[in-house]
Write an enzyme that holds these catalytic residues in place. Structure first.
Site, short mmCIF file in Angstrom:
data_model
loop_
_atom_site.label_atom_id
_atom_site.label_comp_id
_atom_site.label_asym_id
_atom_site.label_seq_id
_atom_site.Cartn_x
_atom_site.Cartn_y
_atom_site.Cartn_z
N SER A 93 0.80 -1.23 0.00
CA SER A 93 0.00 0.00 0.00
C SER A 93 0.83 1.28 0.00
O SER A 93 0.25 2.37 -0.05
CB SER A 93 -0.95 0.01 1.20
OG SER A 93 -1.97 -0.95 1.05
N LYS A 270 3.45 6.79 4.35
CA LYS A 270 2.46 5.82 3.88
C LYS A 270 3.07 4.44 4.05
O LYS A 270 4.15 4.14 3.54
CB LYS A 270 2.07 6.03 2.42
CG LYS A 270 0.98 5.06 1.96
CD LYS A 270 -0.34 5.35 2.66
CE LYS A 270 -1.34 4.21 2.50
NZ LYS A 270 -1.07 3.09 3.44
N SER A 271 2.34 3.59 4.75
CA SER A 271 2.81 2.24 5.05
C SER A 271 2.24 1.22 4.07
O SER A 271 1.33 1.52 3.29
CB SER A 271 2.42 1.85 6.47
OG SER A 271 1.00 1.81 6.59
N GLY A 272 2.76 0.00 4.14
CA GLY A 272 2.25 -1.09 3.32
C GLY A 272 2.55 -2.43 3.97
O GLY A 272 3.59 -2.59 4.61
#
EC number: 3.5.2.6
Length: 325
Positions: A93, A270-272
């Site tokens: 993501s 923003k992480s994923g």
């Protein structure tokens, strides 16, 4: 939880050495370099030998039984810290921040020339969708099936809440795989491969180049969207501020890079997280009173059911923060 142990406690038996900036490995696409996740591509010092950072990152690999890739650049002076920075990782993501930046770059804002066929109403354009479009982990879009959502609202949903349906709707707005790739190539990114929709892109099978990038490429893309101004900027100042506001509002990365840097450093990220223990975070880190640091940390394990490690990403962030103070 904020990670602020000493380096000795953090990395076990790693001896404190003089901090020497790492030299970039040289960006290359997966097909050009032949590198696969977890193999080679490590940063070296200016003298070509392993330095303190490299030893710390290898200690993290051993501690978590995982493969991290790191690229960080201090925009104040260009100093870099790298580890496996040019290897491919499934991005998960994290791409959603770049997706929002790409949308901002393509719509009409404040009378600017439209780069390609955007609607005249720009970010207020409403996108309509049906119930059949709703995916798991779509906390915002699932509430607006009846009335639709504007591009602005979809970008907020995709960055702040990692809304999967919003990601697919924006992917279509950008023109799918070709359109998304075209935007990144305009930034000079010939490495990233954007191929599939949510949730298929989360398969993260080692060796599969689909929906992968490198820590270096994603950091450079984020820098173009969220930091650069003047001729190098991908966005107008107000659009750049909007993207940073969306990332500041994201809480999915609280245990990642944000947890590893000093409390007074602002983090927009923003992480994923996908299969094979993949845990990533890309961020603009802003120490007080100075130019920002752009950081990309990507990691994965060896098996499909491997556990992702928030602490690995946080501790990699700590290494970066200590090295670029």
């Amino acid at each position: 939880m904020r990670i602020r142990p000493t380096r000795r406690l953090l990395l076990g038996a790693v001896a404190p050495l003089a901090l020497v900036p790492l030299v970039a490995c040289g960006q290359a696409s997966g097909s050009e370099s032949g590198q696969q996740p977890g193999l080679g591509g490590c940063g070296t010092s200016a003298h070509g030998s392993a330095d303190a950072h490299e030893k710390e990152f290898r200690a993290l690999e051993k501690k978590f039984d995982a493969h991290p890739g790191v690229y960080a650049i201090d925009t104040r002076d260009g100093q870099e810290i790298t580890h496996r920075a040019d290897e491919r990782f499934a991005y998960g993501s994290t791409f959603k921040a770049l997706q929002a930046g790409a949308i901002l770059a393509q719509v009409l804002r404040d009378g600017r020339e439209v780069r390609r066929g955007a609607e005249a109403d720009g970010m207020d354009k409403v996108v309509h969708y049906g119930q059949d479009a709703i995916l798991p982990n779509s906390p915002v879009t699932e509430k607006h099936v009846a009335d639709g959502m504007s591009l602005r609202e979809l970008c907020d949903a995709v960055v702040a809440y990692s809304d999967n349906t919003a990601a697919n709707l924006l992917f279509d707005q950008l023109g799918g795989r070709r359109g998304s790739t075209r935007v990144l190539k305009q930034l000079g990114d010939h490495t990233t491969s954007m191929d599939r929709y949510e949730q298929e892109l989360g398969s993260a099978v080692p060796g599969d180049p689909r929906d992968t990038s490198t820590p270096r490429a994603f950091a450079e893309d984020l820098r173009a969207f969220a930091v650069e101004d003047g001729e190098k900027a991908a966005l107008a100042p107000n659009d750049r501020e909007q993207l940073n506001d969306w990332m500041s509002g994201s809480r999915t990365g609280d245990a990642l890079i944000r947890a590893g840097v000093p409390k007074d450093w602002k983090v927009e990220d923003k992480s994923g997280q996908v299969k094979y223990g993949t845990r990533n975070d890309i961020a603009v880190v802003r120490p007080p009173g100075r130019a920002p640091i752009v950081v990309s940390v990507m990691s994965h394990g060896d098996t499909q059911d491997a556990e992702p490690h928030d602490e690995l990403v946080a501790e990699a962030g700590l290494v970066v923060a200590d090295g670029l103070k």
